[in-house]
Enzyme design. Structure first.
Site, PDB file in Angstrom:
ATOM      1  N   VAL A 244      -5.061   3.558 -29.388  1.00 15.38           N
ATOM      2  CA  VAL A 244      -5.261   4.950 -28.966  1.00 15.38           C
ATOM      3  C   VAL A 244      -4.553   5.874 -29.953  1.00 15.38           C
ATOM      4  CG1 VAL A 244      -4.719   6.631 -27.154  1.00 15.38           C
ATOM      5  CG2 VAL A 244      -5.611   4.371 -26.544  1.00 15.38           C
ATOM      6  N   ALA A 327       8.800  -7.373  -8.330  1.00 14.36           N
ATOM      7  CA  ALA A 327       9.630  -7.172  -7.148  1.00 14.36           C
ATOM      8  C   ALA A 327      10.332  -8.456  -6.718  1.00 14.36           C
ATOM      9  CB  ALA A 327       8.756  -6.639  -6.016  1.00 14.36           C
ATOM     10  N   HIS A 452      -8.878 -30.060   4.338  1.00 12.77           N
ATOM     11  CA  HIS A 452     -10.287 -29.775   4.027  1.00 12.77           C
ATOM     12  C   HIS A 452     -10.907 -28.964   5.168  1.00 12.77           C
ATOM     13  CE1 HIS A 452     -14.336 -30.316   2.510  1.00 12.77           C
ATOM     14  NE2 HIS A 452     -14.711 -30.670   3.734  1.00 12.77           N
TER      15      HIS A 452
HETATM   16  C1  LIG Z   1       1.427   0.171  -9.777  1.00 12.31           C
HETATM   17  C2  LIG Z   1       2.434  -0.937  -9.673  1.00 12.31           C
HETATM   18  C3  LIG Z   1       2.117  -2.076  -8.953  1.00 12.31           C
HETATM   19  C4  LIG Z   1       3.040  -3.101  -8.848  1.00 12.31           C
HETATM   20  N1  LIG Z   1       2.695  -4.213  -8.135  1.00 12.31           N
HETATM   21  C5  LIG Z   1       3.569  -5.235  -8.034  1.00 12.31           C
HETATM   22  C6  LIG Z   1       3.251  -6.384  -7.283  1.00 12.31           C
HETATM   23  O1  LIG Z   1       2.167  -6.480  -6.704  1.00 12.31           O
HETATM   24  N2  LIG Z   1       4.164  -7.370  -7.206  1.00 12.31           N
HETATM   25  C7  LIG Z   1       5.364  -7.287  -7.827  1.00 12.31           C
HETATM   26  O2  LIG Z   1       6.166  -8.215  -7.721  1.00 12.31           O
HETATM   27  N3  LIG Z   1       5.716  -6.197  -8.542  1.00 12.31           N
HETATM   28  C8  LIG Z   1       4.842  -5.177  -8.652  1.00 12.31           C
HETATM   29  N4  LIG Z   1       5.205  -4.066  -9.346  1.00 12.31           N
HETATM   30  C9  LIG Z   1       6.549  -4.004  -9.946  1.00 12.31           C
HETATM   31  C10 LIG Z   1       7.581  -3.631  -8.877  1.00 12.31           C
HETATM   32  O3  LIG Z   1       7.221  -2.413  -8.281  1.00 12.31           O
HETATM   33  C11 LIG Z   1       8.958  -3.544  -9.506  1.00 12.31           C
HETATM   34  O4  LIG Z   1       9.230  -4.750 -10.184  1.00 12.31           O
HETATM   35  C12 LIG Z   1      10.037  -3.330  -8.453  1.00 12.31           C
HETATM   36  O5  LIG Z   1       9.818  -2.145  -7.727  1.00 12.31           O
HETATM   37  C13 LIG Z   1      11.410  -3.253  -9.128  1.00 12.31           C
HETATM   38  O6  LIG Z   1      12.376  -3.150  -8.157  1.00 12.31           O
HETATM   39  P1  LIG Z   1      13.791  -2.470  -8.444  1.00 12.31           P
HETATM   40  O7  LIG Z   1      14.516  -2.542  -7.152  1.00 12.31           O
HETATM   41  O8  LIG Z   1      14.387  -3.035  -9.650  1.00 12.31           O
HETATM   42  O9  LIG Z   1      13.450  -0.947  -8.802  1.00 12.31           O
HETATM   43  P2  LIG Z   1      12.659   0.190  -8.064  1.00 12.31           P
HETATM   44  O10 LIG Z   1      11.703  -0.362  -7.090  1.00 12.31           O
HETATM   45  O11 LIG Z   1      12.138   1.074  -9.119  1.00 12.31           O
HETATM   46  O12 LIG Z   1      13.758   0.950  -7.228  1.00 12.31           O
HETATM   47  C14 LIG Z   1      14.812   1.616  -7.843  1.00 12.31           C
HETATM   48  C15 LIG Z   1      15.434   2.575  -6.856  1.00 12.31           C
HETATM   49  O13 LIG Z   1      16.598   3.111  -7.449  1.00 12.31           O
HETATM   50  C16 LIG Z   1      16.694   4.485  -7.152  1.00 12.31           C
HETATM   51  N5  LIG Z   1      17.523   5.089  -8.209  1.00 12.31           N
HETATM   52  C17 LIG Z   1      17.271   5.145  -9.528  1.00 12.31           C
HETATM   53  N6  LIG Z   1      18.319   5.673 -10.190  1.00 12.31           N
HETATM   54  C18 LIG Z   1      19.247   5.950  -9.255  1.00 12.31           C
HETATM   55  C19 LIG Z   1      20.565   6.489  -9.311  1.00 12.31           C
HETATM   56  N7  LIG Z   1      21.162   6.786 -10.464  1.00 12.31           N
HETATM   57  N8  LIG Z   1      21.230   6.668  -8.150  1.00 12.31           N
HETATM   58  C20 LIG Z   1      20.663   6.321  -6.965  1.00 12.31           C
HETATM   59  N9  LIG Z   1      19.443   5.796  -6.866  1.00 12.31           N
HETATM   60  C21 LIG Z   1      18.748   5.599  -8.002  1.00 12.31           C
HETATM   61  C22 LIG Z   1      15.256   4.958  -7.131  1.00 12.31           C
HETATM   62  O14 LIG Z   1      15.133   6.118  -6.338  1.00 12.31           O
HETATM   63  C23 LIG Z   1      14.548   3.752  -6.501  1.00 12.31           C
HETATM   64  O15 LIG Z   1      14.473   3.880  -5.100  1.00 12.31           O
HETATM   65  C24 LIG Z   1       4.308  -2.993  -9.459  1.00 12.31           C
HETATM   66  C25 LIG Z   1       4.646  -1.847 -10.170  1.00 12.31           C
HETATM   67  C26 LIG Z   1       3.720  -0.824 -10.276  1.00 12.31           C
HETATM   68  C27 LIG Z   1       4.103   0.410 -11.028  1.00 12.31           C
END
Ligand SMILES: Cc1cc2nc3c(=O)[nH]c(=O)nc-3n(C[C@H](O)[C@H](O)[C@H](O)COP(=O)(O)OP(=O)(O)OC[C@H]3O[C@@H](n4cnc5c(N)ncnc54)[C@H](O)[C@@H]3O)c2cc1C
Length: 473
Positions: A244, A327, A452
């Site tokens: 792109v 996740a 099955h």
């Molecule tokens: C469209 C899409 C579809 C997806 N589908 C899947 C799936 O089907 N299966 C799968 O396993 N994964 C999937 N994922 C990936 C998954 O969403 C992430 O891997 C997962 O959410 C990561 O979890 P986390 O807790 O590390 O972060 P996050 O879920 O991003 O959560 C981080 C949290 O930290 C908070 N935060 C950030 N900075 C601060 C701060 N300084 N102080 C206080 N709070 C803060 C944010 O508000 C947020 O609530 C998908 C992602 C996307 C974008």
């Protein structure tokens, strides 16, 4: 808050952070969980896993309804899509799960603190202090013996672009007012192909532009090839090797200039464009620079117990370097971090034992080494492949596309990788992960009775195929 000393303060309440909080409480640790968003759940619950899978289920139902007559269901007429109701259902699912999380936090006596958390530096006398600033600007401090960073990730945009109602990331696309007539999707990792699948089912003209030579590039090459074939059959315009050059808004929507795989300049116009080119870790402004925490290309380096280079500071989830941003990986990392803090036994994450699931139509589920990776690692590789066309349950559910591929080590018969594309691949892969975790062999699995008629029998036949002895093909 400052007068309470927690065992652990977790910054970020997504799947990594809230799982760590609950397991930590189950271990008897005193936990505080800080999140800057209005509701707990993070990307996964609000703009990731859960809403996309809700829409994919709508899409699946819609596809079935279009073929209702084939299943002997008459009298449906012409189904129409009520997009507002689709979005409302998705939002109701999210709200239900937010309530569930709030309940779990109370049940486990986890202190939830609203605000943006920031490390203030190394521990002083064994106590870490995290500064918290609420949306209204109020400031407070939280003290704890350990800190877990779980701040997650956000969509990367191409240089010079800003998300709005035409240039979309996973956030905007999940609440667009109507199904677009045409959509360009830049990036064909799991996020890009899942949205392709959803909107194609709802009738959108979808164009995929992927820079790499194949879509779902982390999967086994044969999976990418099959998904490309089946996406093309569904009318998705798949362009790989596409670089792109420029994304420009027009009166009608958007114009994307790119160089195709043959080096020729091309232009594609559409109503909307989705940018799905990966996610960057939220490591800015959280006080990392005040500590010894090390970064690798913007992500936090950890050891097998999820410890960073700063004593007492752990990192889990999407901000961690060297692990897929999923996740279930973040959640497991959370359980490991608190196990380490509580002095309990744990098993470190093994990169080759992580299920990767893509919930497209058809679905993809994989775990372990691809055929190419196994060869690169020096294994003498033996492969077995079984097509869903030979599975009776696949006939019953009307879904014959795809296959199961087993990658095994010829010497000991150990199963090194399983790659599935087809019906319920994301559920079937569970068996494969368990087998690999237990170091199962092809022979053991060939003599494991599979019920099955089930889709799991396709795995039994694929194990057999490794020895040239599938029954149904
Ligand atoms: C469209 C899409 C579809 C997806 N589908 C899947 C799936 O089907 N299966 C799968 O396993 N994964 C999937 N994922 C990936 C998954 O969403 C992430 O891997 C997962 O959410 C990561 O979890 P986390 O807790 O590390 O972060 P996050 O879920 O991003 O959560 C981080 C949290 O930290 C908070 N935060 C950030 N900075 C601060 C701060 N300084 N102080 C206080 N709070 C803060 C944010 O508000 C947020 O609530 C998908 C992602 C996307 C974008």
């Amino acid at each position: 808050m400052a007068d309470v000393l927690y065992d652990v303060v977790i910054i970020g309440g997504g799947p990594a952070g809230y799982t760590a909080a609950i397991r930590g409480a189950e271990f008897g640790l005193k936990i505080a969980l800080i999140d800057s968003a209005e509701k707990l759940g993070g990307t996964c619950l609000h703009v990731g896993c859960i809403p996309t899978k809700a829409l994919l289920f709508n899409a699946e139902l819609w596809d079935h309804l279009k073929h209702a007559a084939e299943f002997g269901i008459a009298g449906i007429g012409t189904p129409t899509l009520d997009w507002a109701a689709v979005l409302n259902r998705k939002n109701a699912i999210i709200s239900k799960h937010v309530k569930g999380l709030e309940f779990l936090m109370k049940k486990h006596k986890i202190a939830t603190i609203g605000g943006f958390g920031r490390l203030t530096g190394p521990a002083q006398g064994g106590v870490h202090t995290v500064d918290v600033t609420t949306a209204a600007g109020e400031k407070s401090k939280v003290n704890a013996k350990n800190v877990i960073l779980a701040t997650g990730s956000e969509a990367k945009l191409l240089p010079g672009l800003q998300a709005d109602s035409t240039i979309l990331t996973n956030i905007e696309i999940l609440s667009i007012g109507q199904v677009p007539k045409s959509l360009i999707i830049i990036g064909a990792g799991a996020v890009g192909v899942e949205f392709s699948s959803i909107f194609r089912s709802f009738g959108t003209e979808v164009t995929i532009l992927e820079f790499l030579p194949r879509i779902v590039p982390v999967e086994d090459e044969e999976i990418s090839k099959e998904l490309t074939r089946l996406f093309k059959k569904r009318g998705i315009d798949v362009n790989t090797g596409a670089k792109v050059e420029k994304v420009e808004k027009t009166d009608a929507g958007v114009k994307v200039a790119y160089t195709d795989a043959n080096g020729k300049p091309q232009v594609k116009e559409a109503e909307k464009v989705l940018i799905a080119v990966g996610r960057s870790g939220r490591t800015a402004n959280i006080g990392i620079e005040t500590t010894k925490v090390e970064l690798e290309r913007g992500l936090v380096k950890v050891n097998e117990a999820q410890e960073t280079a700063e004593p007492g500071v752990f990192a889990i989830g999407d901000i961690v370097a060297g692990l897929p941003q999923l996740a279930h990986v973040g959640a497991m990392a959370g359980m490991i971090a608190v196990a380490k803090i509580a002095g309990r036994k744990f098993r470190p994450i093994r990169r080759d034992r992580i299920p990767g699931c893509t919930y497209t139509e058809p679905q993809v589920g994989s775990a372990g080494l691809t055929e190419a990776q196994a060869k690169e690692k020096g294994f003498e590789v033996k492969v077995g492949k079984f097509p869903f066309a030979g599975n009776s349950k696949a006939t019953i559910v009307g879904s014959h596309d795809g296959f199961v591929k087993i990658v095994s080590d010829a010497k000991y018969g150990e199963i090194l990788g399983v790659h599935i594309i087809g019906p319920q691949a994301t559920e079937l892969i569970g068996e494969a992960v368990a087998v690999m975790e237990l170091e199962g062999t092809v022979e053991e699995m060939m003599y494991t009775i599979h019920a099955h008629p089930t889709l799991t029998e396709s795995l039994l036949d694929a194990y057999g195929a490794v020895e040239g002895m599938a029954i149904n093909a």
